[in-house]
Every structure is written in C-alpha cells, then in structure tokens.
Design a protein around this motif. Structure first.
Motif, PDB file in Angstrom:
ATOM      1  N   HIS A 141       6.722   6.773   1.545  1.00 29.46           N
ATOM      2  CA  HIS A 141       7.632   7.753   0.934  1.00 29.46           C
ATOM      3  C   HIS A 141       7.530   9.059   1.703  1.00 29.46           C
ATOM      4  N   LYS A 142       8.675   9.689   1.951  1.00 28.51           N
ATOM      5  CA  LYS A 142       8.682  10.941   2.704  1.00 28.51           C
ATOM      6  C   LYS A 142       9.434  12.034   1.947  1.00 28.51           C
ATOM      7  N   TYR A 143       8.926  13.248   2.136  1.00 26.72           N
ATOM      8  CA  TYR A 143       9.506  14.459   1.540  1.00 26.72           C
ATOM      9  C   TYR A 143       9.832  15.442   2.649  1.00 26.72           C
ATOM     10  N   LEU A 144      10.867  16.228   2.437  1.00 34.15           N
ATOM     11  CA  LEU A 144      11.155  17.350   3.300  1.00 34.15           C
ATOM     12  C   LEU A 144      10.367  18.532   2.775  1.00 34.15           C
ATOM     13  N   ALA A 145       9.661  19.221   3.651  1.00 32.55           N
ATOM     14  CA  ALA A 145       8.808  20.337   3.216  1.00 32.55           C
ATOM     15  C   ALA A 145       8.884  21.471   4.229  1.00 32.55           C
ATOM     16  N   GLU A 146       8.427  22.638   3.746  1.00 28.64           N
ATOM     17  CA  GLU A 146       8.309  23.785   4.665  1.00 28.64           C
ATOM     18  C   GLU A 146       7.026  24.523   4.373  1.00 28.64           C
ATOM     19  N   GLU A 187      -2.267  15.261   1.602  1.00 28.96           N
ATOM     20  CA  GLU A 187      -2.441  14.727   2.950  1.00 28.96           C
ATOM     21  C   GLU A 187      -2.150  15.786   4.009  1.00 28.96           C
ATOM     22  N   VAL A 188      -1.115  16.588   3.812  1.00 25.91           N
ATOM     23  CA  VAL A 188      -0.813  17.671   4.760  1.00 25.91           C
ATOM     24  C   VAL A 188      -1.965  18.677   4.771  1.00 25.91           C
ATOM     25  N   LEU A 246       0.867  -1.169   0.000  1.00 23.49           N
ATOM     26  CA  LEU A 246       0.000   0.000   0.000  1.00 23.49           C
ATOM     27  C   LEU A 246       0.909   1.226   0.000  1.00 23.49           C
ATOM     28  N   LEU A 247       0.740   2.115  -0.983  1.00 25.26           N
ATOM     29  CA  LEU A 247       1.582   3.304  -1.090  1.00 25.26           C
ATOM     30  C   LEU A 247       1.124   4.395  -0.140  1.00 25.26           C
ATOM     31  N   LEU A 248       2.078   4.934   0.610  1.00 26.49           N
ATOM     32  CA  LEU A 248       1.837   6.044   1.519  1.00 26.49           C
ATOM     33  C   LEU A 248       2.808   7.156   1.177  1.00 26.49           C
ATOM     34  N   SER A 249       2.418   8.391   1.452  1.00 23.25           N
ATOM     35  CA  SER A 249       3.290   9.521   1.193  1.00 23.25           C
ATOM     36  C   SER A 249       3.039  10.588   2.239  1.00 23.25           C
ATOM     37  N   GLY A 250       4.111  11.234   2.691  1.00 19.53           N
ATOM     38  CA  GLY A 250       3.960  12.256   3.714  1.00 19.53           C
ATOM     39  C   GLY A 250       5.141  13.198   3.738  1.00 19.53           C
ATOM     40  N   CYS A 251       5.115  14.117   4.696  1.00 15.93           N
ATOM     41  CA  CYS A 251       6.130  15.155   4.769  1.00 15.93           C
ATOM     42  C   CYS A 251       6.735  15.284   6.156  1.00 15.93           C
ATOM     43  N   PHE A 296       4.836  11.496  10.970  1.00 18.48           N
ATOM     44  CA  PHE A 296       4.778  12.628  10.059  1.00 18.48           C
ATOM     45  C   PHE A 296       3.382  12.704   9.450  1.00 18.48           C
ATOM     46  N   PRO A 297       2.909  13.917   9.126  1.00 20.58           N
ATOM     47  CA  PRO A 297       1.639  14.014   8.411  1.00 20.58           C
ATOM     48  C   PRO A 297       1.734  13.279   7.074  1.00 20.58           C
ATOM     49  N   GLY A 298       0.711  12.540   6.720  1.00 21.65           N
ATOM     50  CA  GLY A 298       0.716  11.809   5.453  1.00 21.65           C
ATOM     51  C   GLY A 298      -0.351  10.742   5.436  1.00 21.65           C
TER      52      GLY A 298
END
Length: 90
Positions: A85-90, A53-54, A7-12, A33-35
């Motif tokens: 999967h995670k991303y750095l965000a601001e 998601e954020v 199951l694909l998940l993504s967040g920041c 993390f939010p996602g």
C-alpha cells in the motif's frame, strides 16, 4: 500469519518542491519508496505503518496527503505474496 495471506507492506511516495524521493537499494540494484512491513499483531494501521517506516528509514516525519493504492505481487526470491500500500506524503 499464514503463507496463504499476503504480507502487508506500507510506504510513502514523498514529494517536496516537485521532486520525488526514492531509495536506492545497493545490494538489490533497484529504487523503491520508503516503507516496510505493517505490525499486524499490534493492530497498526496502514497509514501509521507508512509514517513509522519513513521515520525509521529516513529520520523524518511526513504528512500523509492521500492514499494512492495497492498492488499484490509475488516476492521475486521466494514467491510469497506481498500486498503493498502506498500513500502520497510530504
């Protein structure tokens, strides 16, 4: 999606003023993390899913800075494979 496919998940990981934002899940007693889930049927990209998601969880827009990476692990309750999967965000 079959049970064999993760199951694909993504967040920041959201950083602002040198502080990292984490969500505390009261019923599960952990931070994360939010996602959430990626809408694969709608051909949603991992990056778009992370931003959505954020927006849904926090009501804010974020700017993705860069991709951090991914991990695959079994869900603690049902064993279903998750690909997060995670991303750095601001």
């Amino acid at each position: 999606m079959t049970k064999d496919k993760p199951l694909l998940l993504s967040g920041c990981a959201i950083v602002q003023n040198e502080e990292l934002l984490l969500l505390y899940k009261i019923n599960q007693h952990h931070y994360e993390f939010p996602g959430g889930k990626v809408n694969v049927e709608e051909n949603e990209s991992l990056e778009d899913a992370a931003r959505r998601e954020v927006r849904e969880e926090l009501g804010v827009e974020v700017r993705i800075i860069r991709y951090l990476g991914a991990i695959v692990f079994p869900h603690p309750q049902n064993g279903r494979l998750l690909e997060s999967h995670k991303y750095l965000a601001e």
